[in-house]
Scaffold this motif. Structure first.
Motif, PDB file in Angstrom:
ATOM      1  N   MET A 273       8.799  26.752   3.608  1.00 55.40           N
ATOM      2  CA  MET A 273       9.297  26.025   4.766  1.00 55.40           C
ATOM      3  C   MET A 273       8.129  25.383   5.496  1.00 55.40           C
ATOM      4  SD  MET A 273      11.137  27.622   8.171  1.00 55.40           S
ATOM      5  CE  MET A 273      10.747  26.951   9.797  1.00 55.40           C
ATOM      6  N   GLY A 274       8.328  24.168   5.963  1.00 51.63           N
ATOM      7  CA  GLY A 274       7.350  23.509   6.815  1.00 51.63           C
ATOM      8  C   GLY A 274       8.054  22.935   8.026  1.00 51.63           C
ATOM      9  N   ALA A 275       7.652  23.346   9.213  1.00 55.62           N
ATOM     10  CA  ALA A 275       8.263  22.835  10.445  1.00 55.62           C
ATOM     11  C   ALA A 275       7.606  21.516  10.820  1.00 55.62           C
ATOM     12  CB  ALA A 275       8.142  23.855  11.570  1.00 55.62           C
ATOM     13  N   ARG A 276       7.784  20.526   9.945  1.00 58.33           N
ATOM     14  CA  ARG A 276       7.220  19.181  10.109  1.00 58.33           C
ATOM     15  C   ARG A 276       7.952  18.278   9.136  1.00 58.33           C
ATOM     16  NH1 ARG A 276       6.230  19.327   4.676  1.00 58.33           N
ATOM     17  NH2 ARG A 276       4.766  20.940   4.069  1.00 58.33           N
ATOM     18  N   LEU A 277       7.686  16.987   9.203  1.00 59.25           N
ATOM     19  CA  LEU A 277       8.268  16.061   8.247  1.00 59.25           C
ATOM     20  C   LEU A 277       7.777  16.393   6.845  1.00 59.25           C
ATOM     21  CD1 LEU A 277       7.809  12.701  10.196  1.00 59.25           C
ATOM     22  CD2 LEU A 277       9.970  13.911   9.810  1.00 59.25           C
ATOM     23  N   GLY A 278       8.659  16.246   5.851  1.00 61.32           N
ATOM     24  CA  GLY A 278       8.284  16.529   4.483  1.00 61.32           C
ATOM     25  C   GLY A 278       7.287  15.533   3.931  1.00 61.32           C
ATOM     26  N   GLY A 279       6.557  15.967   2.909  1.00 64.26           N
ATOM     27  CA  GLY A 279       5.614  15.090   2.243  1.00 64.26           C
ATOM     28  C   GLY A 279       6.246  14.381   1.063  1.00 64.26           C
ATOM     29  N   ASN A 280       5.392  13.751   0.264  1.00 64.28           N
ATOM     30  CA  ASN A 280       5.844  13.027  -0.922  1.00 64.28           C
ATOM     31  C   ASN A 280       6.914  11.985  -0.599  1.00 64.28           C
ATOM     32  OD1 ASN A 280       4.134  14.167  -2.887  1.00 64.28           O
ATOM     33  ND2 ASN A 280       5.405  15.992  -2.995  1.00 64.28           N
ATOM     34  N   GLY A 281       6.727  11.305   0.530  1.00 65.04           N
ATOM     35  CA  GLY A 281       7.592  10.181   0.861  1.00 65.04           C
ATOM     36  C   GLY A 281       8.984  10.525   1.338  1.00 65.04           C
ATOM     37  N   MET A 282       9.232  11.762   1.750  1.00 62.92           N
ATOM     38  CA  MET A 282      10.586  12.132   2.175  1.00 62.92           C
ATOM     39  C   MET A 282      11.101  11.281   3.339  1.00 62.92           C
ATOM     40  SD  MET A 282      11.944  14.417   0.213  1.00 62.92           S
ATOM     41  CE  MET A 282      13.115  15.442   1.081  1.00 62.92           C
ATOM     42  N   PRO A 283      10.303  10.985   4.381  1.00 64.18           N
ATOM     43  CA  PRO A 283      10.824  10.107   5.435  1.00 64.18           C
ATOM     44  C   PRO A 283      11.190   8.716   4.920  1.00 64.18           C
ATOM     45  CG  PRO A 283       8.925  11.312   6.234  1.00 64.18           C
ATOM     46  CD  PRO A 283       8.991  11.558   4.751  1.00 64.18           C
ATOM     47  N   LEU A 284      10.447   8.218   3.935  1.00 57.85           N
ATOM     48  CA  LEU A 284      10.777   6.919   3.333  1.00 57.85           C
ATOM     49  C   LEU A 284      12.141   6.974   2.661  1.00 57.85           C
ATOM     50  CD1 LEU A 284       9.747   4.040   2.506  1.00 57.85           C
ATOM     51  CD2 LEU A 284       8.834   5.129   0.434  1.00 57.85           C
ATOM     52  N   MET A 285      12.408   8.052   1.944  1.00 61.54           N
ATOM     53  CA  MET A 285      13.705   8.214   1.293  1.00 61.54           C
ATOM     54  C   MET A 285      14.824   8.290   2.327  1.00 61.54           C
ATOM     55  SD  MET A 285      15.103  11.254  -1.177  1.00 61.54           S
ATOM     56  CE  MET A 285      15.012  10.332  -2.694  1.00 61.54           C
ATOM     57  N   VAL A 286      14.610   9.069   3.374  1.00 61.98           N
ATOM     58  CA  VAL A 286      15.653   9.237   4.389  1.00 61.98           C
ATOM     59  C   VAL A 286      15.972   7.897   5.061  1.00 61.98           C
ATOM     60  CG1 VAL A 286      16.151  10.290   6.631  1.00 61.98           C
ATOM     61  CG2 VAL A 286      15.177  11.673   4.795  1.00 61.98           C
ATOM     62  N   ARG A 287      14.944   7.102   5.310  1.00 65.33           N
ATOM     63  CA  ARG A 287      15.173   5.806   5.971  1.00 65.33           C
ATOM     64  C   ARG A 287      16.013   4.879   5.095  1.00 65.33           C
ATOM     65  NH1 ARG A 287      11.814   1.331   6.150  1.00 65.33           N
ATOM     66  NH2 ARG A 287      10.002   2.522   5.448  1.00 65.33           N
ATOM     67  N   HIS A 288      15.729   4.855   3.783  1.00 56.89           N
ATOM     68  CA  HIS A 288      16.469   3.957   2.904  1.00 56.89           C
ATOM     69  C   HIS A 288      17.832   4.513   2.495  1.00 56.89           C
ATOM     70  CE1 HIS A 288      13.585   0.730   2.348  1.00 56.89           C
ATOM     71  NE2 HIS A 288      12.626   1.628   2.249  1.00 56.89           N
ATOM     72  N   ALA A 289      17.979   5.820   2.439  1.00 57.74           N
ATOM     73  CA  ALA A 289      19.250   6.411   2.023  1.00 57.74           C
ATOM     74  C   ALA A 289      20.232   6.590   3.179  1.00 57.74           C
ATOM     75  CB  ALA A 289      19.007   7.764   1.348  1.00 57.74           C
ATOM     76  N   PHE A 290      19.693   6.782   4.405  1.00 54.72           N
ATOM     77  CA  PHE A 290      20.560   7.110   5.536  1.00 54.72           C
ATOM     78  C   PHE A 290      20.356   6.201   6.748  1.00 54.72           C
ATOM     79  CE2 PHE A 290      19.848  10.982   3.105  1.00 54.72           C
ATOM     80  CZ  PHE A 290      21.143  11.432   2.898  1.00 54.72           C
TER      81      PHE A 290
END
Length: 404
Positions: A273-290
């Motif tokens: 668990m990491g109490a921060r934004l995920g790595g490996n481009g996860m915020p990029l995925m969330v922006r384009h998917a949602f």
């Protein structure tokens, strides 16, 4: 009135979106990274070439300036500094101690999961090689050995026989700041991740991905696909478990990323668990998917601003990590024009240019870039992803003067 400062700890590819978002919001960005050639050096208004793990030294260098927020996406190693600098500068938001401990102490997180009665598997964490060897004697192979306090897949080794254990422990020591190593049984099943955001103690957003990883010994993320192919009952149990974990850790507001394995029998085994934004481009995925900008949300959280999480749309998406199979020098990138003409391709980010030295993908920091693709359905997306990977090619002159 002078512009206020946001400190971003780390200057790698997964922190760069925070630099750009903070500047877009009108803040002066101070970047911190010990690598003089870090990407953040060119993105920051002021860049400190020093370790992000020494908050006292950072504060002494900066002096009594006006700091509005401190953030470090995708980095567990810097979270203790985030907390301490937030305290020193009296920022509006300060991390939960329990969530912070879960992020930097894998054994603490595993103990929390077991305490809640959630599915667990054998593990041992210690600062002694001999103690770890003894504990591993009571486990079933294969095992995975990793630093207890490191992220980015650094220092990880999967092993199949006891003869390899001592070397794997010694390798993990090199990447552990706390000199703590965790040894645990490898759980068989589907690897997944959950990228979440809490507001007011409620789980306001959860994106679950199917996660593709490399084989042993490193077992590093290669791709994330959303939506994950989960039965609704599994999805409901996952959501309930994440709420329980975060409540136990005292994490009421902000991002949290969790990796887990779904066993063939349907058990959910949480790994990290990491109490921060995920790595490996996860915020990029969330922006384009949602359509959700979690980087902006995380910054507004750190600023103490009210949060409203909305999801304007939902699309199938794949984030593919671009990698090299060999050490060497990047000579050329072939097929980019054709790749960008594919309707499913919405973003390609390259972190290396021709002439740069590259490494075989043995840790997350060795990635060459991200390929982001979307479609109406997973069924149409995956063949397009395969075509894209055949289209784009990296020409690398390896150390033996060969090429690929």
């Amino acid at each position: 009135m002078s512009t206020r400062n946001i400190i971003v700890l780390g200057g790698g590819e997964d922190q760069i979106p925070a630099y750009r978002e903070a500047r877009r919001l009108g803040y002066h960005v101070i970047g911190v990274d010990q690598r003089p050639d870090a990407l953040g050096a060119a993105e920051a208004d002021r860049f400190l070439c020093m370790t992000s793990r020494d908050p006292a030294a950072i504060a002494a260098t900066l002096g009594p300036i006006d700091v509005a927020a401190v953030i470090s996406p995708a980095s567990d190693a810097a979270q203790e500094s985030v907390a301490e600098l937030s305290r020193i500068y009296g920022t509006a938001h300060q991390p939960s101690p329990g969530a912070l401990r879960c992020s930097v102490d894998k054994g603490f997180f595993r103990a929390l999961v077991a305490r809640l009665g959630l599915p667990s598997h054998a593990y041992a964490q210690d600062g002694s090689t001999e103690a770890l060897l003894a504990a591993a004697g009571r486990m079933r192979y294969p095992l995975i050995v990793k630093p207890a306090d490191s992220s980015g897949s650094k220092g990880i080794t999967a092993i199949g026989v006891p003869a390899d254990l001592r070397g794997a422990i010694e390798h993990a020591w090199k990447y552990s700041f706390s000199h703590q190593v965790i040894v645990e049984e490898i759980v068989s099943g589907r690897h997944c991740s959950a990228e979440c955001f809490f507001t007011g103690g409620e789980l306001g957003f959860m994106a679950v991905t199917d996660r593709t990883i490399t084989g042993p010994p490193e077992m590093i993320s290669l791709a994330h696909v959303v939506p994950a192919d989960l039965d609704p009952s599994v999805h409901a149990r996952l959501r309930e478990a994440i709420v329980m974990i975060c409540a136990e850790a005292g994490h009421e507001r902000g991002p949290v990323n969790l990796d887990f394995v779904l066993t063939p029998g349907g058990d959910i085994h949480f790994i990290e668990m990491g109490a921060r934004l995920g790595g490996n481009g996860m915020p990029l995925m969330v922006r384009h998917a949602f359509g959700l900008n979690t980087v902006e949300a995380a910054i507004r959280l750190a600023l103490g601003e009210p949060l409203e999480i909305t999801v304007p749309f939902r699309r199938a998406a794949v984030l593919q990590i671009l990698t090299s199979e060999t050490d060497g020098v990047l000579k050329d990138v072939v097929g980019m024009d054709s790749l960008l003409r594919m309707p499913e391709v919405v973003d390609v980010q390259l972190f290396k240019s021709p002439g740069d030295r590259v490494h075989a993908y043995r840790q997350a920091a060795h990635k060459l870039g991200y390929l982001m693709m979307v479609a109406d359905t997973r069924e149409s997306l995956m063949p397009a992803r395969d075509t894209a990977l055949e289209t784009l090619r990296f020409v690398i002159e390896n150390d033996e003067k060969g090429s690929e």
